[in-house]
Write an enzyme that holds these catalytic residues in place. Structure first.
Site, PDB file in Angstrom:
ATOM      1  CG  ASP A 288      57.982 105.578  71.049  1.00 48.73           C
ATOM      2  OD1 ASP A 288      58.072 104.737  70.138  1.00 48.73           O
ATOM      3  OD2 ASP A 288      58.582 106.664  71.057  1.00 48.73           O
ATOM      4  CG  LEU A 289      53.091 103.452  67.667  1.00 49.86           C
ATOM      5  CD1 LEU A 289      52.547 103.481  66.246  1.00 49.86           C
ATOM      6  CD2 LEU A 289      52.061 102.931  68.629  1.00 49.86           C
ATOM      7  CG  ASP A 331      57.305 106.018  66.876  1.00 53.28           C
ATOM      8  OD1 ASP A 331      57.782 107.076  67.357  1.00 53.28           O
ATOM      9  OD2 ASP A 331      57.900 104.939  66.879  1.00 53.28           O
TER      10      ASP A 331
END
Length: 413
Positions: A288-289, A331
């Protein structure tokens, strides 16, 4: 004596016996007997002719059957005609048979096939003017022409004078009521063909016309079927390519070009089942960004999309050929590392994390991740199914995100 003559006359059913004198009655009886002998002789000759015709009919039918079989194995039109002529010349009282075809543009007949004692190579010319030749006259009149002695026929081409030909019968050949050429029957002797022979040869050409019509129809149908098959194959390939593109589009994330959520979960289920059955190792990693919202707020959503695509490129560059990488949310990304252990999964995740931080230069960014592995030497007791496996890794990712820039690993016994 008269009583004897009257008795014979009654047996022969001669009328008005009493009106004749003895000598006249004798002559009537003799004439009747002579006439009966002629009739009997004629009947005998007719029977012989019929027997000969029956034998010929059997031979003709046998040849026609062979020719009909040849239709389905021979593709070349002129080779087929040559084969037919070789069969006919065994049956017919002719020395040579040739086929002349109308030229598609010129007013000429072109010699295409010659069989018998005179072959195609023996002809000095193979082009015959329709207006000036015997075969041309038969073609133009659309009727057979018989020349009993070509040396006395001005229509006979002088270029053929060296060939052993005296009698020629030229018969037009039709396909579907269109005259396409002429068949010539020839013999080295003058007056070689009588009326019965000419009738038979003309009938044979009519039969032959029906045969070559069938040949052309079959080959045109065959060619059409082949063309149709090629077109079908071509369209099938096009459809396969389109289907392949559609399938690829259906399993691909449009922004990044890597696999989408649907395909990823399908593969996760398959690999989980395979691991249960065969004990194969695989690792499941979630990323996950951490800073996507900050990038969107500072530089706009196009820059946020660029950041997402950059991370996808890093995943594609680092993964092995057999590994699966996918975008499974805005994301959020998932990875399936086939045959990997927990240690291998952890090293992969750490490398991705470092690569991502080093590649993006505008602002400082990071990524959080979680690693879960199963297989030989790993424990299955924590997971009910692949959905439970995903749920446990997702929980680990939430823990990593609380800290940020961290890879959380689910340790096994």
């Amino acid at each position: 004596m008269r009583e004897f003559l009257l008795e014979i006359g009654n047996l022969l059913k001669i009328k008005d016996l009493q009106s004749y004198c003895d000598e006249e009655l004798k002559q009537k009886i003799l004439e009747y007997l002579k006439r009966e002998q002629i009739i009997e002789k004629s009947l005998f000759e007719l029977t012989e002719d019929f027997a000969c015709s029956a034998e010929l009919s059997v031979r003709v039918i046998s040849s026609i059957n062979r020719i009909l079989d040849r239709i389905y194995s021979e593709r070349d039109f002129y080779k087929f005609i040559s084969y037919c002529f070789d069969e006919f010349i065994k049956l017919l009282p002719v020395e040579n048979i040739s086929f002349l075809e109308k030229h598609p543009e010129l007013e000429c007949l072109v010699l295409k096939v010659a069989t018998g004692k005179i072959k195609l190579k023996d002809f000095k010319t193979k082009l015959f003017n329709i207006a000036k030749t015997l075969a041309g006259a038969a073609f133009k009149q659309d009727n057979f022409i018989y020349s009993p002695d070509v040396k006395k026929d001005e229509r006979f081409d002088p270029k053929l004078s060296t060939l052993p030909i005296r009698s020629v019968l030229s018969v037009p050949v039709k396909i579907q009521n269109k005259t396409i050429g002429v068949i010539n029957f020839s013999h080295p002797e003058a007056n070689a063909f009588d009326e019965a022979c000419i009738f038979f040869l003309v009938s044979m050409v009519q039969l032959f016309s029906a045969v070559i019509t069938l040949f052309k129809f079959y080959n045109e149908s065959l060619q059409f079927n082949e063309t149709l098959q090629k077109e079908v194959n071509k369209k099938t390939l096009e459809l396969q390519k389109i289907n392949k593109k559609l399938y690829k589009a259906s399993i691909t994330d449009s922004l990044t070009g890597i696999y989408n959520r649907k395909y990823f979960f399908q593969r996760l289920e398959e690999e989980y089942a395979r691991a249960l059955r065969y004990g194969n190792n695989f690792c499941f990693i979630l990323f996950d960004l951490d800073g996507l919202k900050k990038v969107n707020d500072m530089f706009g959503h196009p820059e946020g999309d660029r950041l997402i695509k950059l991370f996808a490129r890093i995943l594609k560059a680092v993964k092995r050929k057999e590994d699966i990488v996918a975008r499974i949310g805005g994301d959020e990304f998932g990875c399936i590392l086939i045959g990997s252990s927990t240690e291998g999964g952890k090293k992969f995740a750490e490398r991705i994390r470092e690569e991502f931080k080093n590649k993006y230069k505008k602002i400082k960014v990071s990524v959080s991740g979680a690693v879960g592995c199963i297989g030989k030497g790993e424990s299955f007791r924590f997971y009910k199914d692949y959905k439970d496996f995903f749920k446990q890794v997702d929980k680990a990712l939430l823990e990593a995100k609380k800290i940020k820039d961290k890879i959380e690993v689910i340790e096994t016994d």
